[in-house]
Design a protein around this motif. Structure first.
Motif, PDB file in Angstrom:
ATOM      1  N   ARG A  79      53.602  34.243   8.894  1.00  0.00           N
ATOM      2  CA  ARG A  79      54.223  32.993   9.334  1.00  0.00           C
ATOM      3  C   ARG A  79      55.706  33.187   9.561  1.00  0.00           C
ATOM      4  NH1 ARG A  79      52.072  28.056   7.927  1.00  0.00           N
ATOM      5  NH2 ARG A  79      50.013  28.087   6.985  1.00  0.00           N
ATOM      6  N   ASP A 129      58.733  33.292  12.881  1.00  0.00           N
ATOM      7  CA  ASP A 129      58.991  33.133  14.316  1.00  0.00           C
ATOM      8  C   ASP A 129      59.613  34.375  14.928  1.00  0.00           C
ATOM      9  OD1 ASP A 129      57.996  30.609  14.235  1.00  0.00           O
ATOM     10  OD2 ASP A 129      59.950  29.656  13.918  1.00  0.00           O
ATOM     11  N   VAL A 151      53.708  35.598  13.902  1.00  0.00           N
ATOM     12  CA  VAL A 151      53.327  34.544  14.848  1.00  0.00           C
ATOM     13  C   VAL A 151      54.272  34.574  16.044  1.00  0.00           C
ATOM     14  CG1 VAL A 151      53.165  32.041  15.172  1.00  0.00           C
ATOM     15  CG2 VAL A 151      52.324  33.067  13.076  1.00  0.00           C
ATOM     16  N   GLY A 152      55.564  34.844  15.793  1.00  0.00           N
ATOM     17  CA  GLY A 152      56.556  34.889  16.872  1.00  0.00           C
ATOM     18  C   GLY A 152      56.207  35.913  17.934  1.00  0.00           C
ATOM     19  N   HIS A 206      53.268  34.621  19.907  1.00  0.00           N
ATOM     20  CA  HIS A 206      53.673  33.500  20.753  1.00  0.00           C
ATOM     21  C   HIS A 206      54.392  33.980  22.015  1.00  0.00           C
ATOM     22  CE1 HIS A 206      54.413  29.390  21.645  1.00  0.00           C
ATOM     23  NE2 HIS A 206      55.723  29.510  21.610  1.00  0.00           N
ATOM     24  N   THR A 207      55.131  35.090  21.885  1.00  0.00           N
ATOM     25  CA  THR A 207      55.905  35.603  23.014  1.00  0.00           C
ATOM     26  C   THR A 207      55.034  36.401  23.987  1.00  0.00           C
ATOM     27  OG1 THR A 207      57.718  35.808  21.467  1.00  0.00           O
ATOM     28  CG2 THR A 207      58.015  36.885  23.581  1.00  0.00           C
ATOM     29  N   ARG A 225      46.468  32.400  20.239  1.00  0.00           N
ATOM     30  CA  ARG A 225      47.934  32.339  20.247  1.00  0.00           C
ATOM     31  C   ARG A 225      48.389  30.893  20.007  1.00  0.00           C
ATOM     32  NH1 ARG A 225      50.615  33.723  25.897  1.00  0.00           N
ATOM     33  NH2 ARG A 225      49.636  31.727  26.331  1.00  0.00           N
ATOM     34  N   GLU A 226      47.775  29.938  20.714  1.00  0.00           N
ATOM     35  CA  GLU A 226      48.152  28.539  20.512  1.00  0.00           C
ATOM     36  C   GLU A 226      47.744  28.064  19.110  1.00  0.00           C
ATOM     37  OE1 GLU A 226      50.217  27.527  22.654  1.00  0.00           O
ATOM     38  OE2 GLU A 226      49.691  29.142  24.030  1.00  0.00           O
ATOM     39  N   HIS A 254      50.284  29.169  16.702  1.00  0.00           N
ATOM     40  CA  HIS A 254      51.491  28.386  16.933  1.00  0.00           C
ATOM     41  C   HIS A 254      51.377  27.007  16.288  1.00  0.00           C
ATOM     42  CE1 HIS A 254      55.151  27.163  18.819  1.00  0.00           C
ATOM     43  NE2 HIS A 254      54.576  26.304  19.646  1.00  0.00           N
ATOM     44  N   THR A 270      51.189  26.939  12.341  1.00  0.00           N
ATOM     45  CA  THR A 270      52.418  27.266  11.613  1.00  0.00           C
ATOM     46  C   THR A 270      53.572  26.333  11.988  1.00  0.00           C
ATOM     47  OG1 THR A 270      52.968  28.909  13.306  1.00  0.00           O
ATOM     48  CG2 THR A 270      51.855  29.717  11.337  1.00  0.00           C
ATOM     49  N   SER A 271      53.313  25.395  12.881  1.00  0.00           N
ATOM     50  CA  SER A 271      54.386  24.490  13.307  1.00  0.00           C
ATOM     51  C   SER A 271      54.734  23.494  12.198  1.00  0.00           C
ATOM     52  CB  SER A 271      53.950  23.718  14.557  1.00  0.00           C
ATOM     53  OG  SER A 271      54.858  22.662  14.802  1.00  0.00           O
ATOM     54  N   GLY A 283      45.537  23.859  22.298  1.00  0.00           N
ATOM     55  CA  GLY A 283      46.762  23.602  21.530  1.00  0.00           C
ATOM     56  C   GLY A 283      46.983  22.118  21.333  1.00  0.00           C
TER      57      GLY A 283
END
Ligand SMILES: [Zn+2]
Length: 503
Positions: free
Chosen positions: A97, A99, A115-116, A119-120, A284-285, A288, A291-292, A320
């Motif tokens: 977890r 970014d 996760v970062g 996400h990228t 991926r979503e 995201h 962990t948001s 998502g």
């Protein structure tokens, strides 16, 4: 301990911790910790020490515990491991977890993926490229050199500290943490300069593994270049961590491209498919959203993006949206979005499970339970399915359902005994079923696997003093205590050692 002492200790530890997991320690000048040379770890020790880093990360809630994402990353990683230079080496892939755009390898084949970074990444091959690079660090024994220069006892402490460091980097940061962070940046910079050779080798080996496993070998160069551009074009954006420890140079990108050319001359089959890409984007979503910190805000973001998205992105964006609706307690709206997705792929577990959860939260727990019951029947070995079913059974608060949840989880527990989520769900089922002694046993396992080994031992010992523990459970708990004793003794030795270091 005082702040300065603590910081100095951390900095010393960090220097080692980073040089090992993030890269490799070729010619790295390790801090002198009174080490004696020539103490290489056995594979068992490597596995234990790597596992402790994972437990430590769990203790500070830095590991994304989600059976669906776990399965996905495990499958992706093992596609590479199977075609690596050491397919027999065990690996554990987990999602962190954080970014930060980063990934790292620790002894014993433990590979963390942030996760970062997920996400990228724009394609599954890009994530696979980074994993292949980390897998190569492990298969090429890049970590071994680090052990040779230090005493065995210091390594697990260093790894445990690494867990704390990754965590501190992610929190908002008080003074002590800030000091740790700047110390780390400095040390990491040094690690970069010393480990170019191993980095080069991990790139070289990694890209061949990537191609052999059917991923797009161009993804490595592509991802590195894109990260580099993103960094340069926006000065306010921090340099991604992966680039700090893995600096992208023009030559590194060219090398990667040249290797692609070489592979092209004798190409393996690229097995990328639209379905794989959609799966990647959905996971991926999912990572995201899970962990948001502000899932409600994501609802608007996804709705906005869906308005302009081309067709091949709508599925993952809608996924998502559905998950962020679910996480922000808009269960009925979430259910509608899941249903739209299910119209295309009615058997997708990644849709059916959260759909059932939404149904339950929307007030129809009987209907949700029925749906999960059917799924559980057809997928008896599927951890995510059985966990979701057991959760729903537990949520009824009914004693008979607790007993059912116990029965459902027993076979899963046999395979995933080291998974704290499975143990925790089992513990709740036991409590509901009135099996308090059995619940305590499961709670002790949760403590062990989430970095609280002393609690675990304490709970097991207390359990033996309880009345009503039957013969079989007593025998099992005693055996478990015996099993853990050497581990506890080792921790004790290291604790003494760590206190020596601190003062
Ligand atoms: Zn590397």
């Amino acid at each position: 301990m005082s702040l300065t002492v603590r910081t100095r200790f951390l900095t010393a530890i960090i220097a080692f911790a980073l040089s090992a997991p993030f890269a490799a320690a070729q010619n790295v000048e390790l801090p002198d910790m009174g080490s004696s040379a020539g103490t290489v770890l056995s594979p068992d020790e490597e596995a234990r020490y790597g596992a402790r880093m994972l437990y430590e990360l769990r203790r500070v809630d830095m590991v994304l515990e989600d059976a669906l994402i776990d399965d996905y990353v495990h499958a992706l990683g093992y596609r590479l491991v199977a075609l690596s230079e050491r397919p027999e080496q065990p690996f554990t892939f987990f999602v962190v977890r954080s970014d930060e755009i980063n990934a790292f390898a620790a002894p014993g084949g433990f590979i963390g993926l942030n996760v970062g970074l997920m996400h990228t990444a724009e394609s599954e091959s890009e994530v696979a490229a980074v994993l292949a690079h980390e897998v190569a660090h492990v298969t090429q024994h890049h970590l071994v050199r680090a052990y040779e220069s230090m005493q065995k006892a210091t390594l697990p402490i260093a790894l445990a500290m690494l867990g704390a460091i990754i965590a501190s980097r992610n929190s908002s940061g008080n003074g002590a943490e800030a000091a740790v962070i700047s110390g780390m940046g400095l040390m990491q910079q040094q690690a970069i300069n010393f480990t170019r050779h191993n980095e080069y080798e991990a790139d070289r080996i990694g890209i061949f593994t990537l191609a052999k496993a059917g991923f797009d070998p161009e993804a490595m160069a592509g991802f590195f270049a894109r990260m580099g551009r993103a960094t340069r074009s926006n000065n306010s954006v921090e340099v991604p961590e992966f680039l700090r420890s893995h600096p992208v140079t023009a030559s590194r990108i060219t090398e990667a491209k040249n290797r692609v050319e070489a592979i092209r001359r004798n190409p393996p089959t690229v097995t990328e498919s639209a379905a794989n890409e959609t799966r990647f984007r959905m996971m991926r979503e999912r990572a995201h959203v899970l962990t948001s910190k502000e899932p409600a805000k994501l609802v608007d973001t996804y709705r906005g993006e869906l308005r302009h998205a081309d067709k091949n992105r709508t599925t993952s964006l809608r996924y998502g949206l559905a998950l962020s609706l679910l996480r922000s307690a808009q269960a009925t709206a979430a259910m509608n979005e899941f249903d739209r997705l299910l119209a295309d792929t009615p058997n997708d577990i990644a849709l059916l499970l959260p759909r059932a959860e939404a149904q339950r939260l929307a007030g129809d727990s009987t209907g949700a339970l029925e749906r999960l019951h059917v799924l559980a029947e057809v997928a008896p070995d599927h951890r995510a399915v059985q966990l979701a079913y057991a959760d729903a059974l537990n949520a009824t608060g009914d004693k008979a359902n607790g007993q059912r949840a116990m029965a459902v989880l027993r076979p899963i527990l046999a395979k995933y005994g080291a998974d704290p989520t499975t143990q925790g769900t089992f513990a709740r089922a036991c409590e509901l079923a009135g099996e308090d002694a059995r619940a305590l046993e499961a709670h002790a396992e949760v403590a062990l696997y989430t970095g609280r080994p002393y609690d675990a031992m304490e709970q097991l010992k207390r359990l033996l003093e309880r009345p009503g523990v039957d013969y079989y459970q007593r025998a099992r708990v005693e055996a478990r205590i015996d099993e853990l004793k050497p581990y506890m003794a080792e921790l004790e030795r290291q604790r003494v050692r760590k206190e020596d270091q601190d003062t």
